[in-house]
Design an enzyme around this catalytic site. Structure first.
Site, short mmCIF file in Angstrom:
data_model
loop_
_atom_site.label_atom_id
_atom_site.label_comp_id
_atom_site.label_asym_id
_atom_site.label_seq_id
_atom_site.Cartn_x
_atom_site.Cartn_y
_atom_site.Cartn_z
N ASN A 1 -2.04 -2.64 13.29
CA ASN A 1 -3.50 -2.44 13.26
C ASN A 1 -3.93 -1.19 14.03
O ASN A 1 -4.76 -0.41 13.54
CB ASN A 1 -4.22 -3.67 13.85
CG ASN A 1 -3.94 -4.91 13.03
OD1 ASN A 1 -3.34 -4.83 11.96
ND2 ASN A 1 -4.36 -6.07 13.53
N THR B 1 -40.38 25.94 -9.72
CA THR B 1 -40.66 24.57 -9.29
C THR B 1 -40.85 23.81 -10.59
O THR B 1 -41.36 24.37 -11.57
CB THR B 1 -41.94 24.45 -8.42
OG1 THR B 1 -43.06 24.86 -9.21
CG2 THR B 1 -41.87 25.32 -7.17
N HIS B 2 -40.43 22.57 -10.63
CA HIS B 2 -40.47 21.76 -11.86
C HIS B 2 -39.70 22.44 -13.00
O HIS B 2 -40.00 22.22 -14.17
CB HIS B 2 -41.91 21.48 -12.32
CG HIS B 2 -42.82 21.01 -11.23
ND1 HIS B 2 -43.02 19.68 -10.95
CD2 HIS B 2 -43.56 21.70 -10.32
CE1 HIS B 2 -43.87 19.56 -9.92
NE2 HIS B 2 -44.20 20.77 -9.52
N LYS C 1 -17.75 29.45 -28.62
CA LYS C 1 -18.15 28.82 -27.36
C LYS C 1 -17.41 29.34 -26.13
O LYS C 1 -16.23 29.63 -26.18
CB LYS C 1 -17.90 27.29 -27.45
CG LYS C 1 -18.87 26.54 -28.34
CD LYS C 1 -20.32 26.62 -27.88
CE LYS C 1 -20.62 25.70 -26.74
NZ LYS C 1 -20.51 24.30 -27.09
N SER D 1 -13.96 26.07 -26.95
CA SER D 1 -14.09 24.83 -27.72
C SER D 1 -13.00 24.80 -28.77
O SER D 1 -12.61 25.83 -29.31
CB SER D 1 -15.47 24.80 -28.37
OG SER D 1 -15.43 24.03 -29.56
N GLN E 1 -7.44 -2.10 4.23
CA GLN E 1 -6.42 -1.30 3.53
C GLN E 1 -7.06 -0.52 2.38
O GLN E 1 -6.52 0.50 1.94
CB GLN E 1 -5.32 -2.23 3.01
CG GLN E 1 -4.20 -1.53 2.28
CD GLN E 1 -2.97 -2.41 2.12
OE1 GLN E 1 -2.26 -2.66 3.09
NE2 GLN E 1 -2.74 -2.90 0.92
N SER F 1 0.83 -1.21 0.00
CA SER F 1 0.00 0.00 0.00
C SER F 1 0.86 1.26 0.00
O SER F 1 0.34 2.37 0.06
CB SER F 1 -0.93 0.00 1.22
OG SER F 1 -0.19 -0.15 2.41
N LYS G 1 -8.15 3.63 2.41
CA LYS G 1 -7.34 4.84 2.21
C LYS G 1 -7.56 5.53 0.87
O LYS G 1 -7.78 6.74 0.82
CB LYS G 1 -5.88 4.52 2.45
CG LYS G 1 -5.55 4.52 3.95
CD LYS G 1 -4.21 3.98 4.27
CE LYS G 1 -4.17 2.49 4.41
NZ LYS G 1 -5.17 1.89 5.31
N TYR H 1 -9.38 -6.52 12.86
CA TYR H 1 -8.77 -6.02 11.62
C TYR H 1 -8.79 -7.10 10.54
O TYR H 1 -8.58 -8.28 10.78
CB TYR H 1 -7.31 -5.60 11.87
CG TYR H 1 -6.64 -5.12 10.59
CD1 TYR H 1 -6.79 -3.82 10.14
CD2 TYR H 1 -5.88 -5.99 9.81
CE1 TYR H 1 -6.21 -3.38 8.96
CE2 TYR H 1 -5.28 -5.57 8.63
CZ TYR H 1 -5.46 -4.27 8.21
OH TYR H 1 -4.89 -3.85 7.03
N GLU I 1 -19.40 21.99 -14.66
CA GLU I 1 -19.69 20.64 -15.16
C GLU I 1 -18.80 19.59 -14.49
O GLU I 1 -19.24 18.50 -14.15
CB GLU I 1 -19.50 20.58 -16.67
CG GLU I 1 -20.58 21.34 -17.43
CD GLU I 1 -20.27 21.41 -18.92
OE1 GLU I 1 -20.92 20.69 -19.68
OE2 GLU I 1 -19.37 22.17 -19.30
N ASN J 1 -17.61 27.76 -22.38
CA ASN J 1 -18.27 26.66 -21.67
C ASN J 1 -18.07 26.71 -20.16
O ASN J 1 -17.00 27.10 -19.69
CB ASN J 1 -17.74 25.32 -22.19
CG ASN J 1 -18.10 25.09 -23.65
OD1 ASN J 1 -19.15 25.53 -24.10
ND2 ASN J 1 -17.22 24.42 -24.37
N1 ARG Z 1 -1.21 -1.33 5.25
C1 ARG Z 1 -2.13 -1.84 6.19
C2 ARG Z 1 -3.46 -1.12 6.06
O1 ARG Z 1 -3.48 -0.13 5.44
C3 ARG Z 1 -1.58 -1.65 7.57
C4 ARG Z 1 -2.11 -2.60 8.58
C5 ARG Z 1 -1.63 -3.96 8.30
N2 ARG Z 1 -1.94 -4.87 9.34
C6 ARG Z 1 -1.85 -6.16 9.15
N3 ARG Z 1 -2.15 -6.90 10.17
N4 ARG Z 1 -1.50 -6.69 8.01
O2 ARG Z 1 -4.47 -1.53 6.55
#
Ligand code: ARG
Length: 460
Positions: A109, A154-155, A282, A276, A321, A22, A324, A316, A289, A284
């Site tokens: 964790n 309205t509408h 144009k 455009s 993961q 990650s 994020k 956990y 948008e 825009n």
């Molecule tokens: N990269 C992991 C996450 O974002 C960190 C926690 C990992 N914990 C584990 N027991 N593998 O969740």
């Protein structure tokens, strides 16, 4: 070797490393990770779980590392999986084996839960500041246009005359609720999970309250299993941002409509519109948008994380993961949308004449014409029918209630007098709506006061 490699007889496959890693996205948590580790290690030292010298050495190493990361001198390693293990490995390279004591009484964790809470807290403050700027801009524009008459819809059919100021203040209220939702989310985020360990705390005499206080949390997460499994605060933020985007999107939709030739209620500033590649004429409303379009991804992030969480047994699971990127994407999106939307709004030109003409030509004063009859003694239902007939007459003769001769009025109902014209003038219609929350100058000025008060409150 991996930090957890002891139990393994062979190396992980490259595909596993890549799939499991990650670091490409959680590297943005480096600061929170280091600040969290400093608080943890300080506590370990205070509690005598490690010596004071060890604690000081680790803290100095972490501070130097933070410095170097901020200077751009550090590259993270995918093989080290995530930001937590990258930092630990980098620290070990720099200060040697004492770094290995940093993770005493902690698990990734509770560490990752802490990092996301710290990050979310910081970002909520940034989002609140952006949202406040937007609210001030809306209020200023509304005050400038407290007497600019436009049709209310309205509408998407012209309904009754209002003012642009009144219309804009509806958005102020939406943003005010959004602001409160951010406060609520902050409050839910503001608990320290550190000390939860993997799920069941630890046998070391950790001082969780000390860590929470050092990191300015309002309290600790009361249950260690919940501490590592809870992502409600992420969902609260994703939901709050979804609703905020929904408001921005509705506003965008109006800006798109209003800047069209068909409405021509506003002109967007050149600096906040685009052209455009083929049609030279144009101009825009791309910004509006895009804001409308990006609402989809923010909703998607909410649905995505809700779905990720729905089947997870405690505590956990690696599925988490996935929180994020969804969280980061929504935060990033709002951090782009809010300031540019505010600028677009602050710089647009209002075509007051076109707004007024639209309000005068769509029978927006028909309700007031009916109310005129009610004030002369007719029942509202009968008045409604009389005015309906007059509107039909106007539609077939391509005229308006204002331009209709009194004789025609009288031919439909004898109760009409010369004063009908004054009663149905657009400014009478607006001024007459003195009920709280309405478009009359008095009602609007009350609302402005409350809005100002809210903005001063959140300043303090
Ligand atoms: N990269 C992991 C996450 O974002 C960190 C926690 C990992 N914990 C584990 N027991 N593998 O969740």
């Amino acid at each position: 070797m991996k930090l957890w490699g002891g139990r393994f007889a062979k190396e992980t496959d490259q595909l596993t490393d890549h799939f499991n890693s990650s670091i490409s996205f959680d590297m943005r948590l480096y600061k929170q990770d280091i600040i969290g580790s400093i608080a943890h290690v300080t506590m370990l030292g205070h509690q005598g779980i490690i010596t004071n010298e060890e604690s000081c050495a680790i803290i100095k190493g972490l501070k130097d590392l933070l410095d170097d990361i901020e200077k751009g001198n550090i590259t993270f390693n995918e093989k080290m999986e995530d930001i937590h293990m990258n930092i630990e490995a980098l620290l070990t390279d720099r200060i040697g084996k004492v770094a290995k004591k940093m993770h005493t009484g902690r698990s990734r964790n509770d560490q990752v839960a802490l990092d996301i809470r710290l990050y979310t807290r910081d970002e909520i403050l940034v989002l609140k500041a952006f949202l406040k700027d937007l609210m001030s801009t809306v209020l200023e524009l509304a005050k400038k246009h407290s007497e600019t008459i436009m049709p209310g819809y309205t509408h998407l059919q012209r309904a009754q005359p209002i003012t642009l100021g009144h219309h804009l203040m509806a958005y102020f209220e939406m943003f005010k609720r959004d602001y409160k939702r951010l406060d609520f989310t902050y409050e839910n985020t503001n608990y320290s999970p550190l000390g939860s360990g993997a799920l069941a705390t630890t046998t070391y005499p950790l001082d969780r309250e000390f860590v929470a206080k050092t990191l300015s949390f309002s309290d600790i997460c009361a249950n260690s299993i919940d501490g590592v499994s809870d992502r409600d605060f992420c969902l609260d933020l994703l939901y709050s941002l979804s609703v905020l985007m929904m408001h921005l999107s509705r506003f965008s939709e109006e800006i798109i409509l209003w800047s069209s030739h068909e409405f021509h209620f506003i002109d967007l500033d050149d600096a906040y519109s685009t052209g455009s590649s083929i049609m030279p004429q144009k101009k825009n409303p791309d910004i509006a948008e895009l804001v409308r379009g990006k609402t989809g991804r923010v909703y998607g992030n909410l649905m995505s994380l809700l779905t990720t969480m729905k089947g997870l047994p405690l505590a956990y699971n690696k599925d988490m993961q996935e929180d994020k990127e969804r969280l980061f994407d929504s935060i990033d999106t709002l951090k782009m949308c809010l300031p540019i939307f505010t600028r677009m709004l602050a710089t647009l030109t209002v075509c007051e004449k076109n707004m007024y003409e639209a309000a005068s030509s769509g029978f927006t004063n028909a309700t007031d014409a009916a109310d005129y009859l009610v004030k002369k003694g007719l029942a509202f239902r009968d008045a409604h029918e009389v005015i309906g007939k007059l509107v039909l007459y106007c539609v077939t003769h391509q005229t308006s209630l204002e331009d209709l001769p009194l004789a025609i009025y009288k031919s439909i109902h004898p109760i009409f007098e010369e004063d009908v014209y004054e009663a149905i003038s657009l400014s009478t219609c607006v001024k007459g709506r003195q009920v709280k929350g309405g478009p009359s100058p008095e009602a609007l000025s009350d609302h402005f006061k409350k809005a100002h008060h809210f903005l001063t409150l959140i300043d303090s």
